[in-house]
Design an enzyme around this catalytic site. Structure first.
Site, short mmCIF file in Angstrom:
data_model
loop_
_atom_site.label_atom_id
_atom_site.label_comp_id
_atom_site.label_asym_id
_atom_site.label_seq_id
_atom_site.Cartn_x
_atom_site.Cartn_y
_atom_site.Cartn_z
CD GLU A 1 -3.01 -0.75 2.36
OE1 GLU A 1 -3.69 0.30 2.38
OE2 GLU A 1 -3.10 -1.61 3.23
CG ASP B 1 -7.13 -6.07 7.39
OD1 ASP B 1 -6.11 -5.94 6.69
OD2 ASP B 1 -7.91 -5.13 7.65
CD GLU C 1 -6.02 -3.06 1.96
OE1 GLU C 1 -6.58 -2.01 2.30
OE2 GLU C 1 -5.43 -3.79 2.77
CD GLU D 1 -7.50 1.29 3.98
OE1 GLU D 1 -8.38 0.80 4.70
OE2 GLU D 1 -6.36 0.80 3.90
#
Length: 607
Positions: free
Chosen positions: A157, A404, A452, A458
């Protein structure tokens, strides 16, 4: 998913001396040369232009007290393969798999399998050693010519960096896919694929304009830690990267080569190189959309109850989903205890009641879980914990888990992901993996809908302002990720913001979040971004206040029978058309730059 294969020709394997061995793609544009003189090296040409200079292929195995390498090449075989397979949970129903194949057999019981596709090339090592071996290291190189231009790199990310290869930080690790800009507008995208029981591949700067692979060493000890103690963090790692207990096909090392950027969006390289489907009965797997609570902070208004993580709020979510023909809702972090999915459950959430009400309304429920709570404290012994948890909630009527905080891709985590997928499939549960990028498992287990590994919506909740606007250029990222991150597989970007802002009036806000760019930019994501389980991130209240937009989003499918990228430029814009049945869905997205585009539709014909 049945595979149809036709071998057009195959040359008999023969003993050879050190030399160059070539294999070409079906259209003849991609040529891979393997040289076996001093060491095994591969190079790649595209239409007579050099893409990869000779790049080393090697491995070091520890067998007891002995260390061995790849060995020397003995026999070589060459084939041309024309194959296809079906995947009802992908961007196209039928995936063509045509390539030229070169097989090189070494004296250390390895086979080097090389493939030349029309849109790129790949190789992998296949071990035939039956004894336990430790992989001390694998040498993977991608050496580009001096004239190579920019590259993009990213973490699970993070935003993309754009720098010349020569200025890549030597102490930095880039995570695949990584794009290198070549002369004449060509792109070469480096990636791994078909990863199983082996660590994922990082890339780092090599000599001159080359990239070298680096792999996370095998974890020997770990402890609970990380953000809010949600992770299992290795505290000690071995001096090897993987254990090979018997024969094993190592992951593919691949490069996708395109003359125009839009063709990256058309590539099926990750699907072709992934393990075949391992689920016999697919009838229970039902992709769809899901109303999500976390991004909007359960912030529903105009109701006669206190909104939040409680039964009344989720009954409201179920009603909203049913009214808008949304298949699922998700109950995110907070419904269970910090250390268990079976104990210390929230007294404010009546799961049996919600499941029963959802069943009555035709809406399924998906639960959030940390990876460590789903497997226990030891990934190598987590099967019993996983079995207990998944059976319990499947028997209750839960449809799946959003798992997660993996936040690793060493051999232990990759093996755990397969174990979770297999257990979930046996109990007819869906999975959405976070803190992990796709690596091929989604074809083997299509009950894994999403990953993800993307800088999704987010992040707008905490995006800082610098000067007269947000620090990061999210719209540019939105038209970069489809070319790179999405090449590896579906991505849980979680689109759907109904509060939208330009640069001058955007600000991060946890309780009332907004997106950068226009409302239509968000709506176009539902056609552009691949996600068999596609989130609707905003509050039901906001969707009902903007019902026209909600109606448009709700009717877009999440899997398709055909996909054609009509136009696009990496980091600038995308134009994608997808077909479901007799309906084509066409979406265009741009960065902050306004554009007028003429879109040709002659290629959009019915199957």
């Amino acid at each position: 998913m049945r595979t149809n294969m036709l071998l057009l020709f195959c040359l008999t394997a023969m003993t050879v001396s050190a030399a160059n061995y070539e294999v070409s793609s079906p259209n003849g544009k991609v040529k891979v040369t393997v040289n076996t003189d001093a060491a095994v090296k591969w190079s790649v040409d595209y239409d007579g232009r050099q893409v990869l200079l000779p790049s080393t292929i090697d491995i070091r195995l520890v067998q007891g007290k002995k260390t061995v390498g790849l060995g020397t090449v003995g026999k070589v075989a060459k084939c041309s393969v024309n194959s296809s397979f079906k995947n009802p949970f992908y961007k196209r129903l039928t995936v063509s798999d045509e390539y030229g194949q070169l097989l090189l057999y070494t004296t250390q019981k390895f086979t080097i399998e090389v493939r030349a596709y029309n849109d790129g090339a790949a190789y992998r090592l296949i071990s035939k050693e039956k004894k336990l071996s430790l992989v001390a290291d694998e040498t993977v190189e991608f050496c580009f010519a001096d004239r190579a231009g920019e590259r993009y790199c990213y973490s699970f990310e993070s935003y993309y960096d754009e720098v010349p290869l020569s200025k890549m930080y030597p102490d930095s690790l880039a995570i695949t896919p990584l794009a290198v800009c070549l002369p004449g507008g060509m792109k070469a995208v480096v990636m791994d694929a078909g990863v199983e029981n082996y660590p994922g591949m990082f890339l780092k700067k090599g000599a001159q304009h080359s990239l070298k692979a680096e792999f996370a060493p095998y974890p020997l000890a770990q402890e609970v830690g990380g953000y809010d103690r949600l992770n299992l963090v290795p505290t000690k790692r071995a001096d090897f990267i993987a254990k090979l207990n018997g024969g094993l096909s190592l992951p593919w090392r691949a490069v996708v080569i395109t003359e125009r950027d839009a063709d990256i969006l058309n590539s099926d390289m990750a699907q072709r190189l992934a393990p075949a489907c391992r689920i016999t009965d697919l009838s229970w797997i039902q992709p769809g959309k899901v109303a999500w609570d976390w991004w909007n902070n359960c912030n529903v208004t105009g109701v006669d109850f206190k909104s939040g993580m409680n039964t009344d709020t989720y009954l409201y979510y179920i009603d909203f989903a049913a009214q808008n023909k949304i298949e699922y809702i998700i109950i995110d972090e907070g419904w269970s205890g910090k250390e268990s999915l079976m104990e210390d459950l929230s007294p404010d959430i009546d799961l049996p009641r919600l499941i029963a009400y959802g069943r009555e309304k035709g809406v399924g429920i998906i639960l959030w879980s940390s990876w460590r709570n789903l497997i226990g404290s030891d990934p190598e012994k987590g099967a019993a914990v996983t079995e207990k948890v998944m059976k319990h909630y499947a028997d209750m009527g839960i449809k799946g888990f959003k798992v997660d905080f993996f936040d690793r891709d060493d051999q232990q985590v990759i093996a755990s992901a397969y174990q979770l997928a297999d257990c979930a499939a046996r109990h007819h549960l869906y999975l959405d993996f976070h803190g992990l990028k796709p690596f091929g498992i989604q074809r083997a287990y299509p009950n894994i809908f999403n990953f993800e590994g993307v800088k999704g919506l987010e992040n707008s909740k905490w995006e800082p302002r610098v000067g007269d606007g947000p620090l990061h250029n999210q719209p540019r990222y939105d038209v970069t990720a489809p070319y790179l991150r999405m090449l590896a597989g579906p991505m849980d970007y979680t689109p759907g913001a109904m509060m939208n802002a330009m640069k001058d009036n955007f600000f991060g806000n946890n309780d009332h979040p907004m997106s950068q760019g226009t409302r239509v930019h968000q709506m176009a994501m539902y056609t552009t971004f691949e996600a068999p389980l596609q989130m609707m991130a905003d509050s039901p209240t906001k969707y009902m206040q903007n019902q026209e937009c909600t109606d448009f989003i709700a009717q877009i499918p999440t899997t398709f029978e055909e996909t054609i990228a009509l136009d696009g430029q990496l980091g600038e814009y995308t134009v994608i058309a997808r077909r479901k049945g007799t309906t084509w869905y066409v979406a265009a997205m741009t960065d902050w730059t306004p554009r007028d585009l003429t879109i040709g539709l002659t290629s959009l014909q019915m199957a």
